[in-house]
Scaffold this motif. Sequence first.
Motif, PDB file in Angstrom:
ATOM      1  N   ALA A  36       0.887  -1.167   0.000  1.00 54.40           N
ATOM      2  CA  ALA A  36       0.000   0.000   0.000  1.00 54.40           C
ATOM      3  C   ALA A  36       0.918   1.209   0.000  1.00 54.40           C
ATOM      4  CB  ALA A  36      -0.915  -0.010   1.218  1.00 54.40           C
ATOM      5  N   ASP A  37       1.184   1.761  -1.158  1.00 54.02           N
ATOM      6  CA  ASP A  37       2.191   2.817  -1.244  1.00 54.02           C
ATOM      7  C   ASP A  37       1.733   4.116  -0.588  1.00 54.02           C
ATOM      8  OD1 ASP A  37       0.316   3.455  -3.162  1.00 54.02           O
ATOM      9  OD2 ASP A  37       1.747   3.749  -4.792  1.00 54.02           O
ATOM     10  N   THR A  38       0.412   4.313  -0.466  1.00 52.70           N
ATOM     11  CA  THR A  38      -0.131   5.470   0.234  1.00 52.70           C
ATOM     12  C   THR A  38      -1.559   5.171   0.660  1.00 52.70           C
ATOM     13  OG1 THR A  38      -0.620   7.835   0.096  1.00 52.70           O
ATOM     14  CG2 THR A  38      -0.969   6.552  -1.900  1.00 52.70           C
ATOM     15  N   TYR A  39      -1.998   5.828   1.719  1.00 51.02           N
ATOM     16  CA  TYR A  39      -3.412   5.751   2.105  1.00 51.02           C
ATOM     17  C   TYR A  39      -4.202   6.954   1.587  1.00 51.02           C
ATOM     18  CZ  TYR A  39      -2.929   1.726   5.234  1.00 51.02           C
ATOM     19  OH  TYR A  39      -2.731   0.466   5.747  1.00 51.02           O
ATOM     20  N   ALA A  40      -3.540   7.861   0.881  1.00 45.50           N
ATOM     21  CA  ALA A  40      -4.249   8.992   0.298  1.00 45.50           C
ATOM     22  C   ALA A  40      -5.230   8.495  -0.752  1.00 45.50           C
ATOM     23  CB  ALA A  40      -3.255   9.958  -0.346  1.00 45.50           C
ATOM     24  N   ILE A  66      11.677   1.977  -3.411  1.00 47.68           N
ATOM     25  CA  ILE A  66      12.591   1.407  -4.394  1.00 47.68           C
ATOM     26  C   ILE A  66      13.684   0.594  -3.706  1.00 47.68           C
ATOM     27  CG2 ILE A  66      14.380   2.033  -6.073  1.00 47.68           C
ATOM     28  CD1 ILE A  66      12.480   4.323  -6.969  1.00 47.68           C
ATOM     29  N   ASN A  67      14.207   1.087  -2.605  1.00 47.73           N
ATOM     30  CA  ASN A  67      15.219   0.326  -1.858  1.00 47.73           C
ATOM     31  C   ASN A  67      14.644  -0.998  -1.373  1.00 47.73           C
ATOM     32  OD1 ASN A  67      17.100   2.365  -2.203  1.00 47.73           O
ATOM     33  ND2 ASN A  67      16.737   3.291  -0.199  1.00 47.73           N
ATOM     34  N   PHE A  68      13.429  -0.963  -0.851  1.00 48.87           N
ATOM     35  CA  PHE A  68      12.777  -2.188  -0.393  1.00 48.87           C
ATOM     36  C   PHE A  68      12.582  -3.168  -1.544  1.00 48.87           C
ATOM     37  CE2 PHE A  68       8.471  -4.118  -0.408  1.00 48.87           C
ATOM     38  CZ  PHE A  68       8.698  -5.144   0.500  1.00 48.87           C
ATOM     39  N   LEU A  69      12.110  -2.676  -2.687  1.00 50.64           N
ATOM     40  CA  LEU A  69      11.864  -3.558  -3.825  1.00 50.64           C
ATOM     41  C   LEU A  69      13.171  -4.147  -4.353  1.00 50.64           C
ATOM     42  CD1 LEU A  69       9.115  -1.482  -5.642  1.00 50.64           C
ATOM     43  CD2 LEU A  69       8.816  -3.603  -4.346  1.00 50.64           C
ATOM     44  N   GLY A  70      14.265  -3.402  -4.247  1.00 53.18           N
ATOM     45  CA  GLY A  70      15.558  -3.967  -4.602  1.00 53.18           C
ATOM     46  C   GLY A  70      15.932  -5.135  -3.692  1.00 53.18           C
ATOM     47  N   GLN A  71      15.644  -4.996  -2.406  1.00 60.61           N
ATOM     48  CA  GLN A  71      15.888  -6.107  -1.471  1.00 60.61           C
ATOM     49  C   GLN A  71      15.024  -7.316  -1.818  1.00 60.61           C
ATOM     50  OE1 GLN A  71      14.981  -4.073   2.260  1.00 60.61           O
ATOM     51  NE2 GLN A  71      17.160  -3.983   2.787  1.00 60.61           N
ATOM     52  N   GLN A  90      -1.816   8.215  -6.434  1.00 62.83           N
ATOM     53  CA  GLN A  90      -1.634   9.464  -5.711  1.00 62.83           C
ATOM     54  C   GLN A  90      -0.283   9.542  -4.990  1.00 62.83           C
ATOM     55  OE1 GLN A  90      -6.303  10.057  -4.480  1.00 62.83           O
ATOM     56  NE2 GLN A  90      -4.797  11.236  -3.332  1.00 62.83           N
ATOM     57  N   LYS A  91       0.492   8.477  -5.047  1.00 65.65           N
ATOM     58  CA  LYS A  91       1.798   8.472  -4.397  1.00 65.65           C
ATOM     59  C   LYS A  91       2.787   9.320  -5.180  1.00 65.65           C
ATOM     60  CE  LYS A  91       4.939   7.269  -1.448  1.00 65.65           C
ATOM     61  NZ  LYS A  91       4.813   7.681  -0.032  1.00 65.65           N
ATOM     62  N   PRO A  92       3.394  10.347  -4.570  1.00 69.12           N
ATOM     63  CA  PRO A  92       4.456  11.086  -5.257  1.00 69.12           C
ATOM     64  C   PRO A  92       5.594  10.142  -5.649  1.00 69.12           C
ATOM     65  CG  PRO A  92       3.741  12.274  -3.298  1.00 69.12           C
ATOM     66  CD  PRO A  92       3.100  10.914  -3.239  1.00 69.12           C
ATOM     67  N   GLY A  93       5.995  10.186  -6.907  1.00 65.09           N
ATOM     68  CA  GLY A  93       7.074   9.323  -7.375  1.00 65.09           C
ATOM     69  C   GLY A  93       6.616   7.952  -7.827  1.00 65.09           C
ATOM     70  N   ILE A  94       5.327   7.754  -8.015  1.00 60.68           N
ATOM     71  CA  ILE A  94       4.823   6.418  -8.373  1.00 60.68           C
ATOM     72  C   ILE A  94       5.432   5.910  -9.674  1.00 60.68           C
ATOM     73  CG2 ILE A  94       2.751   7.421  -9.429  1.00 60.68           C
ATOM     74  CD1 ILE A  94       3.185   3.917  -7.806  1.00 60.68           C
ATOM     75  N   PHE A  95       5.650   6.783 -10.637  1.00 56.31           N
ATOM     76  CA  PHE A  95       6.208   6.299 -11.900  1.00 56.31           C
ATOM     77  C   PHE A  95       7.702   6.010 -11.787  1.00 56.31           C
ATOM     78  CE2 PHE A  95       2.248   8.243 -13.412  1.00 56.31           C
ATOM     79  CZ  PHE A  95       1.756   7.162 -14.132  1.00 56.31           C
ATOM     80  N   ASP A  96       8.393   6.601 -10.829  1.00 58.58           N
ATOM     81  CA  ASP A  96       9.768   6.193 -10.541  1.00 58.58           C
ATOM     82  C   ASP A  96       9.793   4.765  -9.995  1.00 58.58           C
ATOM     83  OD1 ASP A  96      10.811   8.697 -11.277  1.00 58.58           O
ATOM     84  OD2 ASP A  96      10.516   9.499  -9.264  1.00 58.58           O
ATOM     85  N   ILE A 125       1.638   5.447 -18.079  1.00 56.47           N
ATOM     86  CA  ILE A 125       1.343   4.036 -17.830  1.00 56.47           C
ATOM     87  C   ILE A 125       1.832   3.181 -18.993  1.00 56.47           C
ATOM     88  CG2 ILE A 125      -0.555   2.364 -17.680  1.00 56.47           C
ATOM     89  CD1 ILE A 125      -2.067   4.482 -16.013  1.00 56.47           C
ATOM     90  N   LEU A 126       1.593   3.632 -20.207  1.00 58.03           N
ATOM     91  CA  LEU A 126       2.045   2.886 -21.372  1.00 58.03           C
ATOM     92  C   LEU A 126       3.564   2.771 -21.401  1.00 58.03           C
ATOM     93  CD1 LEU A 126      -0.348   4.406 -24.058  1.00 58.03           C
ATOM     94  CD2 LEU A 126      -0.489   2.129 -23.032  1.00 58.03           C
ATOM     95  N   GLN A 127       4.255   3.756 -20.842  1.00 55.99           N
ATOM     96  CA  GLN A 127       5.716   3.748 -20.851  1.00 55.99           C
ATOM     97  C   GLN A 127       6.312   2.934 -19.704  1.00 55.99           C
ATOM     98  OE1 GLN A 127       7.395   7.687 -20.785  1.00 55.99           O
ATOM     99  NE2 GLN A 127       9.498   6.977 -21.062  1.00 55.99           N
ATOM    100  N   TYR A 128       5.748   3.055 -18.504  1.00 57.15           N
ATOM    101  CA  TYR A 128       6.373   2.484 -17.315  1.00 57.15           C
ATOM    102  C   TYR A 128       5.566   1.365 -16.633  1.00 57.15           C
ATOM    103  CZ  TYR A 128       9.274   6.683 -17.655  1.00 57.15           C
ATOM    104  OH  TYR A 128      10.115   7.671 -18.086  1.00 57.15           O
ATOM    105  N   GLY A 129       4.325   1.195 -16.988  1.00 55.64           N
ATOM    106  CA  GLY A 129       3.490   0.222 -16.317  1.00 55.64           C
ATOM    107  C   GLY A 129       2.475   0.898 -15.415  1.00 55.64           C
ATOM    108  N   PRO A 130       1.672   0.097 -14.759  1.00 52.07           N
ATOM    109  CA  PRO A 130       1.832  -1.333 -14.451  1.00 52.07           C
ATOM    110  C   PRO A 130       1.581  -2.245 -15.650  1.00 52.07           C
ATOM    111  CG  PRO A 130      -0.299  -0.585 -13.689  1.00 52.07           C
ATOM    112  CD  PRO A 130       0.428   0.637 -14.184  1.00 52.07           C
TER     113      PRO A 130
END
Length: 360
Positions: A36-40, A66-71, A90-96, A125-130
């Motif tokens: 759950a990347d955000t509750y917003a 991103i650090n967690f997903l790398g782990q 709504q998460k800032p940086g979601i496309f990163d 979305i077409l460029q980065y997903g999901p």
Amino acid sequence: MGGIQFAFSNGVNYLKQNLSYRFQQPFNKPTHVMIADTYACAARCVMCDIWKNMEVKDELTAREWINFLGQMRQWLGPFWLVFCGGEPFQKPGIFDILKFCRDNKIKTKMSSNGLLLRPTYLDRILQYGPDFLSLSVDSPRAEIHDALRGRPGLHARCDEALRYLRAHDTSIVLGTATVIMEDNYRELPDLVHWALDRGVDRVLFQPLQPNFATNENDREWYKKNPRWVQDADAFANVVDKLHAMKRKGSPIWNDHEQLEILKTYFRHPYAHPRPDECMVRYNFFHVDPQGNVNFCWTVNDTVGNIRQAHPAELWRSSTAKTVREKMRSCQAPCVLNCHRSFKLGRLIELFRFFQERQGF
């Protein structure tokens, strides 16, 4: 090569998972990773209280995710990641975050209310997903959907988003998810046709559940909820129509067994058949926006925090063992997909579908 690696690592893990259930030890690694990347959330859904009760503070940054997903990638190898919320977009940086996943061969599925999906978002979305985008759609009729989701015009935005994505990309997997309620159960077959007309690949039906404001010990919650299906016999007839549609090839995500269970659930949620022991404790790894890890929303006991420990340590910790023991006796009225273990044949079917559509 990527597909072979994905199939092998997940196949081996599936076999270890069965051993984990049998011997009550975590021999396997998680097979269902959700964040759950955000509750917003800017929607005001009548069946969900996240937007009322969940505080948006001290949430993990995009860099921390991103650090967690790398782990996780190093620990699990190629894996499936599900985004939930709140509203994940709504998460800032979601496309990163999504770009990191695509660059590192982490397959992504996202559930969204669609509120932010204007053309600029759709192009990203077409460029980065999901890789798999599922939109919440509760009715083929805009007036019903918008009333349930609390945002006028939301149905039209979901409609436009599905059409745009399918027209511009035949590889992205599109889905709809519908909460079954008194307001909409009669038109579920029409909703399947609506989704297919927009190029949707998977249609999922989920029953009304206790929301986040419900006392977990209140076994009468459904009697107090005005959205609860009132005519169980009429609902059973609708389910029979869904069975027939699925047999004829409609891409309804629920299997026949789960569709049948829904009949009993809406007669009395605490009488529906379920496995003797919930499967989720050896497949689910859920991280909330603050980094807390649990295995289930119902037995919502935290096993630790990813800001303080590696996910593998949390998975095998003594606290995790205690929580899993508590989960063995859970009898909550849960008929969601997460507590049910997919049969190997179903997993192979899903792998083939994504391999042919997108590759790994």
